[in-house]
Design a protein around this motif. Structure first.
Motif, mmCIF file in Angstrom:
data_model
loop_
_atom_site.group_PDB
_atom_site.id
_atom_site.type_symbol
_atom_site.label_atom_id
_atom_site.label_comp_id
_atom_site.label_asym_id
_atom_site.label_seq_id
_atom_site.Cartn_x
_atom_site.Cartn_y
_atom_site.Cartn_z
ATOM 1 N N ASP A 7 0.836 -1.200 0.000
ATOM 2 C CA ASP A 7 0.000 0.000 0.000
ATOM 3 C C ASP A 7 0.871 1.250 0.000
ATOM 4 O O ASP A 7 2.007 1.238 0.487
ATOM 5 C CB ASP A 7 -0.906 0.005 1.232
ATOM 6 N N PHE A 8 0.355 2.316 -0.586
ATOM 7 C CA PHE A 8 1.003 3.633 -0.516
ATOM 8 C C PHE A 8 -0.057 4.685 -0.819
ATOM 9 O O PHE A 8 -1.102 4.387 -1.407
ATOM 10 C CB PHE A 8 2.190 3.742 -1.485
ATOM 11 N N GLU A 9 0.214 5.903 -0.395
ATOM 12 C CA GLU A 9 -0.736 6.999 -0.599
ATOM 13 C C GLU A 9 -0.459 7.676 -1.936
ATOM 14 O O GLU A 9 0.668 8.106 -2.203
ATOM 15 C CB GLU A 9 -0.629 8.023 0.534
ATOM 16 N N LEU A 10 -1.483 7.770 -2.770
ATOM 17 C CA LEU A 10 -1.346 8.437 -4.065
ATOM 18 C C LEU A 10 -2.360 9.578 -4.172
ATOM 19 O O LEU A 10 -3.559 9.327 -4.184
ATOM 20 C CB LEU A 10 -1.574 7.455 -5.212
ATOM 21 N N PRO A 11 -1.890 10.823 -4.254
ATOM 22 C CA PRO A 11 -2.830 11.936 -4.433
ATOM 23 C C PRO A 11 -3.607 11.788 -5.740
ATOM 24 O O PRO A 11 -3.044 11.403 -6.777
ATOM 25 C CB PRO A 11 -1.907 13.161 -4.481
ATOM 26 N N GLN A 12 -4.889 12.071 -5.704
ATOM 27 C CA GLN A 12 -5.739 11.899 -6.882
ATOM 28 C C GLN A 12 -5.263 12.735 -8.070
ATOM 29 O O GLN A 12 -5.422 12.335 -9.227
ATOM 30 C CB GLN A 12 -7.184 12.268 -6.537
ATOM 31 N N GLU A 13 -4.639 13.867 -7.801
ATOM 32 C CA GLU A 13 -4.194 14.730 -8.899
ATOM 33 C C GLU A 13 -3.024 14.138 -9.675
ATOM 34 O O GLU A 13 -2.660 14.635 -10.743
ATOM 35 C CB GLU A 13 -3.830 16.123 -8.386
ATOM 36 N N ARG A 14 -2.430 13.057 -9.182
ATOM 37 C CA ARG A 14 -1.321 12.409 -9.891
ATOM 38 C C ARG A 14 -1.839 11.431 -10.959
ATOM 39 O O ARG A 14 -1.061 10.919 -11.757
ATOM 40 C CB ARG A 14 -0.413 11.657 -8.917
ATOM 41 N N ILE A 15 -3.139 11.156 -10.982
ATOM 42 C CA ILE A 15 -3.712 10.225 -11.959
ATOM 43 C C ILE A 15 -3.925 10.958 -13.275
ATOM 44 O O ILE A 15 -4.648 11.963 -13.338
ATOM 45 C CB ILE A 15 -5.036 9.639 -11.447
ATOM 46 N N ALA A 16 -3.291 10.475 -14.341
ATOM 47 C CA ALA A 16 -3.403 11.111 -15.656
ATOM 48 C C ALA A 16 -4.724 10.738 -16.314
ATOM 49 O O ALA A 16 -5.071 9.564 -16.400
ATOM 50 C CB ALA A 16 -2.242 10.669 -16.537
ATOM 51 N N LEU A 17 -5.443 11.753 -16.791
ATOM 52 C CA LEU A 17 -6.721 11.522 -17.469
ATOM 53 C C LEU A 17 -6.596 11.590 -18.980
ATOM 54 O O LEU A 17 -7.507 11.155 -19.704
ATOM 55 C CB LEU A 17 -7.760 12.536 -16.987
ATOM 56 N N ARG A 18 -5.481 12.121 -19.476
ATOM 57 C CA ARG A 18 -5.178 12.159 -20.908
ATOM 58 C C ARG A 18 -3.683 11.897 -21.082
ATOM 59 O O ARG A 18 -2.882 12.224 -20.207
ATOM 60 C CB ARG A 18 -5.511 13.528 -21.519
ATOM 61 N N PRO A 19 -3.274 11.331 -22.221
ATOM 62 C CA PRO A 19 -1.847 11.140 -22.456
ATOM 63 C C PRO A 19 -1.169 12.438 -22.867
ATOM 64 O O PRO A 19 -1.828 13.377 -23.318
ATOM 65 C CB PRO A 19 -1.822 10.132 -23.611
ATOM 66 N N VAL A 20 0.160 12.481 -22.704
ATOM 67 C CA VAL A 20 0.910 13.630 -23.211
ATOM 68 C C VAL A 20 1.015 13.505 -24.728
ATOM 69 O O VAL A 20 0.867 12.424 -25.286
ATOM 70 C CB VAL A 20 2.323 13.715 -22.584
ATOM 71 N N ARG A 21 1.275 14.626 -25.373
ATOM 72 C CA ARG A 21 1.496 14.614 -26.823
ATOM 73 C C ARG A 21 2.759 15.396 -27.128
ATOM 74 O O ARG A 21 2.927 16.475 -26.604
ATOM 75 C CB ARG A 21 0.287 15.229 -27.546
ATOM 76 N N PRO A 22 3.644 14.883 -27.989
ATOM 77 C CA PRO A 22 3.597 13.543 -28.569
ATOM 78 C C PRO A 22 3.834 12.467 -27.518
ATOM 79 O O PRO A 22 4.326 12.756 -26.423
ATOM 80 C CB PRO A 22 4.731 13.575 -29.604
ATOM 81 N N ARG A 23 3.519 11.233 -27.856
ATOM 82 C CA ARG A 23 3.535 10.149 -26.873
ATOM 83 C C ARG A 23 4.912 9.954 -26.239
ATOM 84 O O ARG A 23 5.015 9.627 -25.059
ATOM 85 C CB ARG A 23 3.090 8.845 -27.527
ATOM 86 N N ASP A 24 5.979 10.131 -27.039
ATOM 87 C CA ASP A 24 7.314 9.853 -26.503
ATOM 88 C C ASP A 24 7.871 10.996 -25.654
ATOM 89 O O ASP A 24 9.014 10.939 -25.208
ATOM 90 C CB ASP A 24 8.292 9.488 -27.622
ATOM 91 N N ALA A 25 7.040 12.035 -25.417
ATOM 92 C CA ALA A 25 7.466 13.136 -24.540
ATOM 93 C C ALA A 25 7.228 12.822 -23.068
ATOM 94 O O ALA A 25 7.574 13.620 -22.194
ATOM 95 C CB ALA A 25 6.729 14.423 -24.920
ATOM 96 N N ALA A 26 6.655 11.661 -22.772
ATOM 97 C CA ALA A 26 6.377 11.297 -21.376
ATOM 98 C C ALA A 26 7.680 11.195 -20.579
ATOM 99 O O ALA A 26 8.743 10.855 -21.117
ATOM 100 C CB ALA A 26 5.624 9.971 -21.328
ATOM 101 N N ARG A 27 7.583 11.459 -19.302
ATOM 102 C CA ARG A 27 8.725 11.282 -18.409
ATOM 103 C C ARG A 27 8.950 9.797 -18.143
ATOM 104 O O ARG A 27 8.037 8.984 -18.306
ATOM 105 C CB ARG A 27 8.489 12.040 -17.095
ATOM 106 N N MET A 28 10.161 9.465 -17.734
ATOM 107 C CA MET A 28 10.467 8.070 -17.432
ATOM 108 C C MET A 28 11.462 8.024 -16.277
ATOM 109 O O MET A 28 12.524 8.659 -16.330
ATOM 110 C CB MET A 28 11.051 7.365 -18.653
ATOM 111 N N LEU A 29 11.113 7.296 -15.238
ATOM 112 C CA LEU A 29 11.998 7.119 -14.090
ATOM 113 C C LEU A 29 12.882 5.904 -14.367
ATOM 114 O O LEU A 29 12.396 4.787 -14.515
ATOM 115 C CB LEU A 29 11.193 6.922 -12.808
ATOM 116 N N HIS A 30 14.191 6.135 -14.430
ATOM 117 C CA HIS A 30 15.162 5.071 -14.707
ATOM 118 C C HIS A 30 15.648 4.516 -13.376
ATOM 119 O O HIS A 30 16.295 5.215 -12.595
ATOM 120 C CB HIS A 30 16.333 5.660 -15.508
#
Length: 343
Positions: A7-30
């Motif tokens: 379990d962990f706490e996730l703020p509701q505002e962190r839930i994405a309702l639409r994808p970023v554009r362009p698709r490959d502009a998304a962030r990525m945690l390495h």
């Protein structure tokens, strides 16, 4: 293990309702071992080695969300198809299922009718669709894209979702949820990966709606996964074995790919051809046999998918990674950002 350990706490505002554009502009945690660094999906070519192989799922999402009315009554029924039985029959999770009995007929609009053939012990309903038209055509006429509940409960599903919730690799009809890690890939990114000497391969796993079901048990040993159909052909299995044999990495793009490869791999770490159902449930303590890394979006607390990534990287590492992602305002879930997990 106790489910509440995941379990962990996730703020509701962190839930994405639409994808970023362009698709490959998304962030990525390495996440490499126990270290982590912020990146973007476009950085993928420099984070992998020449000769490594990304494995994608070529399933195609069908418009499997249906709304209808039971004939001879006023009961409204919402159905999410989750597993094909044969050409005309599907299992479905149903809202208001207690109003249905075997032999009932449900009208889903646009001339689409289905007989209630059976009710399962898990609460699912088996529908047999009437007529001669392929069920896929009926769904195109009457269905909508089956967005996850954490999106569908917050906004209307619209025409944009028909494209947004489909990967560029989608070819084989049958999924009722997208392999969302692949949503980030564009033609440009695939060209950059090829130029960097990074290979790719395909397999098929038709993702079911069971992927969104909450874990209701208190202990992971008491949770039952729903089965999903998948296929790895002999050529792909041989190729992945050769890649690993020469010292390169097989990186699953999405938990669907990972689960299918692990279902096909033996205790000798050899991946074999596979065709059929898998209900593999991966939790900490599992020994991975066929993959060397995973690219995946951020998952629900207490979910089987967060358990899976915890098995791959360690639960403490993943809790720290998710805490960093939340504090750094990464976007979560299906339309959200990505992570690259390399043990």
């Amino acid at each position: 293990m106790r489910v509440d350990e995941f379990d962990f706490e996730l703020p509701q505002e962190r839930i994405a309702l639409r994808p970023v554009r362009p698709r490959d502009a998304a962030r990525m945690l390495h996440v490499l071992g126990s270290t982590m660094a912020d990146a973007t999906v476009r950085d993928l070519p420099r984070l992998l080695n020449p000769g490594d192989c990304l494995v994608f799922n070529d399933t195609r999402v069908i418009p499997a969300q249906l709304e209808g009315v039971k004939l001879g009554g006023q009961a409204r029924v919402g159905a999410t198809l989750h597993k094909r039985i044969d050409l005309r029959r599907w299992q479905a999770f149903v809202r208001n299922a207690k109003r249905l009995r075997e032999g009932d007929v449900v009208h889903f609009g646009a001339g689409v009718l289905a007989d209630v053939e059976a009710r399962g012990e898990d609460g699912s309903v088996t529908f047999a669709f009437q007529g001669d038209e392929p069920v896929e055509i009926l769904l195109e006429r009457a269905g909508t894209m089956p967005l996850p509940p954490y999106i569908a409960s917050k906004r209307e599903i619209d025409e944009a979702d028909r494209e947004d919730y489909q990967t560029r690799f989608a070819e084989k009809d049958g999924a009722v949820a997208a392999p969302t890690a692949s949503l980030h890939f564009t033609d440009r990114l695939m060209a950059d990966l090829a130029e960097a000497g990074i290979e790719h391969a395909m397999l098929t796993l038709h993702v079911g709606a069971g992927t969104f079901l909450p874990v209701k048990a208190d202990d992971t040993n008491d949770h039952q996964m729903h089965a999903e159909w998948g296929r790895i052909d002999a050529e792909t299995a041989d190729r992945l074995n050769a890649i690993r044999g020469r010292g390169n990495r097989v990186v699953a793009v999405g938990t669907t790919v990972l689960r299918l490869i692990e279902s096909a791999a033996g205790q000798d770490n050899i991946i074999r051809p596979f065709e059929g159902d898998t209900s593999i449930f991966i939790t900490p303590g599992y020994r991975f046999k066929g993959i060397d890394g995973l690219m995946t979006n951020f998952h629900l607390p207490r979910s089987t998918l967060f358990m899976l990534v915890s098995a791959l990287m360690g639960i403490d590492v993943m809790k720290a990674a998710y805490a960093h992602a939340i504090a750094s305002e990464y976007r979560f879930y299906s339309y959200g950002d990505s992570s690259l997990l390399l043990p």
